[in-house]
Design an enzyme around this catalytic site. Sequence first.
Site, PDB file in Angstrom:
ATOM      1  N   HIS A   1       0.834  -1.200   0.000  1.00 31.86           N
ATOM      2  CA  HIS A   1       0.000   0.000   0.000  1.00 31.86           C
ATOM      3  C   HIS A   1       0.874   1.256   0.000  1.00 31.86           C
ATOM      4  O   HIS A   1       0.726   2.120   0.874  1.00 31.86           O
ATOM      5  CB  HIS A   1      -0.912   0.007   1.240  1.00 31.86           C
ATOM      6  CG  HIS A   1      -1.895  -1.124   1.273  1.00 31.86           C
ATOM      7  ND1 HIS A   1      -2.378  -1.665   2.443  1.00 31.86           N
ATOM      8  CD2 HIS A   1      -2.492  -1.816   0.277  1.00 31.86           C
ATOM      9  CE1 HIS A   1      -3.234  -2.639   2.168  1.00 31.86           C
ATOM     10  NE2 HIS A   1      -3.316  -2.757   0.853  1.00 31.86           N
TER      11      HIS A   1
ATOM     12  N   HIS B   1      -6.944  -0.343   3.615  1.00 36.53           N
ATOM     13  CA  HIS B   1      -6.304  -0.728   2.353  1.00 36.53           C
ATOM     14  C   HIS B   1      -6.432   0.430   1.364  1.00 36.53           C
ATOM     15  O   HIS B   1      -7.247   1.325   1.566  1.00 36.53           O
ATOM     16  CB  HIS B   1      -6.938  -2.003   1.812  1.00 36.53           C
ATOM     17  CG  HIS B   1      -6.716  -3.198   2.706  1.00 36.53           C
ATOM     18  ND1 HIS B   1      -6.770  -4.484   2.259  1.00 36.53           N
ATOM     19  CD2 HIS B   1      -6.428  -3.263   4.036  1.00 36.53           C
ATOM     20  CE1 HIS B   1      -6.525  -5.307   3.279  1.00 36.53           C
ATOM     21  NE2 HIS B   1      -6.324  -4.587   4.354  1.00 36.53           N
TER      22      HIS B   1
END
Length: 377
Positions: A312, A356
Amino acid sequence: MILSSLVHIIWYVGFGQSTVLNGTRSSSATSYLGPQFINRPNLHVLLHAHVTRILSTAKNLTFRGVELSQDSGATVHTVSATKEVILSAGSIATPQILMNSGIGDRKTLTNLGIQTVHHLPSVGQNLTEQPLLSYNWVVTANDTEEEATRNVTLAAEQLKQWNDTRSGPLVDAPGLNLGWFRLPANASIFEEFEDPSPGPNTAHIEIQFVNGGFTPENPPPNLIGTNPTLLCPTSRGFVTLNTSNPFNHPIINLNLVGTEFDLFAMREGIRNTRRFMASPSFDGFIVSSTINATTDDELDEYIKANVGVAEHPTGTAMMTSRDADWGVVDPDLKVKGVRGLRVVDASVLPFVPAGHTQVPTYIIAERAADLIKTTWD
Ligand SMILES: *[C@@H]1O[C@H](CO)[C@@H](O)[C@H](O)[C@H]1NC(C)=O
Ligand SMILES: *[C@@H]1O[C@H](CO)[C@@H](O)[C@H](O)[C@H]1NC(C)=O
Ligand SMILES: *[C@@H]1O[C@H](CO)[C@@H](O)[C@H](O)[C@H]1NC(C)=O
Ligand SMILES: *[C@@H]1O[C@H](CO)[C@@H](O)[C@H](O)[C@H]1NC(C)=O
Ligand SMILES: *[C@@H]1O[C@H](CO)[C@@H](O)[C@H](O)[C@H]1NC(C)=O
Ligand SMILES: *[C@@H]1O[C@H](CO)[C@@H](O)[C@H](O)[C@H]1NC(C)=O
Ligand SMILES: *[C@@H]1O[C@H](CO)[C@@H](O)[C@H](O)[C@H]1NC(C)=O
Ligand SMILES: *[C@@H]1O[C@H](CO)[C@@H](O)[C@H](O)[C@H]1NC(C)=O
Ligand SMILES: *[C@@H]1O[C@H](CO)[C@@H](O)[C@H](O)[C@H]1NC(C)=O
């Protein structure tokens, strides 16, 4: 769902959400470039095109040209935009392309022999990535993913079931269930460091529960994974160029667990996972685990040697207010100090969201589409 409360830590556990349609991963490629869109007359997709630089057509810093190559630089083409150029290459390649184009820190560019077109020192800085540790448990169950890696008949059955009916174990995302918890408010680390989480109801740690895992053993035993991930790291890394050749890989320094807070949080991630797995619900289920370390020093050593990433990455072209003298893009996603160039990807996020990045990135893209339409309507 509140599953368990242990040692004053409340865990929230639920199903992970995935973009899956009919047993198949749905992505920006399938949903925005799928068969119903790819033939639109105003959409052209060049395959295997490596963008090397964005070019300003005049000395007035108005960017209109995109330089690319489809044969590793043997021939180079320039495409011209009539209105503006949108850079969406992601948190690693976006700063790489900006720096190749002479947009970045002047001193860094000069040392590489790249002429500075616009001095913008924040390009590639503040790279933020969530550290993830793979934590695996040998279990007595016989229906984990390893079963199919040991049994080719079973693997063929699972593939056939998915192929015929889009059902069965192969439709499962790896992190089918997610657990979330906060460090306790009285944790010793907060005597020294401010809480970096976005708010009192946001988790610091996510545990990805996986019905399978990693082990060097071959054939592998049956495993489950309970992987602690730090959602709000305070470490910052950077992306920079290694050479002035746009076909060379950039240097990526993630600086994972580079701060005392991040190490503390990862240690607590391991310890709380351990307490969770020691609860009576798992009696008779656990055989052994891959992390034996117990003291702070042992845990730190293990974490530093084994830490991985949640994939990420954010922050390398971060958005700041219009009048801030740092940052890369303004709130309209326009690159500061130049004209005709926007960045639309996760690199504009000033902080990694405590979750996320897939959905936030789509939200940025949808918002960008509205901003662009408003500009040119
Ligand atoms: C910058 O140069 C381009 C190309 O010559 C021209 O079209 C544009 O109007 C100029 N923009 C400004 C703000 O001067
Ligand atoms: C990195 O981000 C911090 C805020 O989190 C900011 O103060 C700093 O100026 C940024 N660094 C650069 C080089 O942009
Ligand atoms: C898997 O475990 C179940 C339940 O314990 C048992 O009935 C079954 O025979 C096992 N299968 C294999 C292939 O070991
Ligand atoms: C392998 O999988 C097949 C199909 O599910 C099953 O019939 C067989 O018993 C399995 N073999 C072993 C050794 O578990
Ligand atoms: C998947 O299904 C297609 C027909 O829908 C068939 O041609 C192909 O062989 C199948 N593949 C496997 C691995 O079963
Ligand atoms: C889902 O996939 C199956 C297998 O390929 C196919 O038969 C079915 O039509 C699909 N359903 C939808 C709604 O797309
Ligand atoms: C935090 O508070 C709990 C009681 O609410 C206590 O049991 C625990 O020892 C405290 N931890 C620290 C580090 O002070
Ligand atoms: C940087 O370039 C040098 C010389 O070409 C090479 O040896 C090195 O591996 C490169 N580093 C990275 C991180 O790619
Ligand atoms: C953990 O300790 C056990 C028992 O001493 C040992 O068998 C196992 O190999 C150790 N595992 C790791 C990953 O060090």
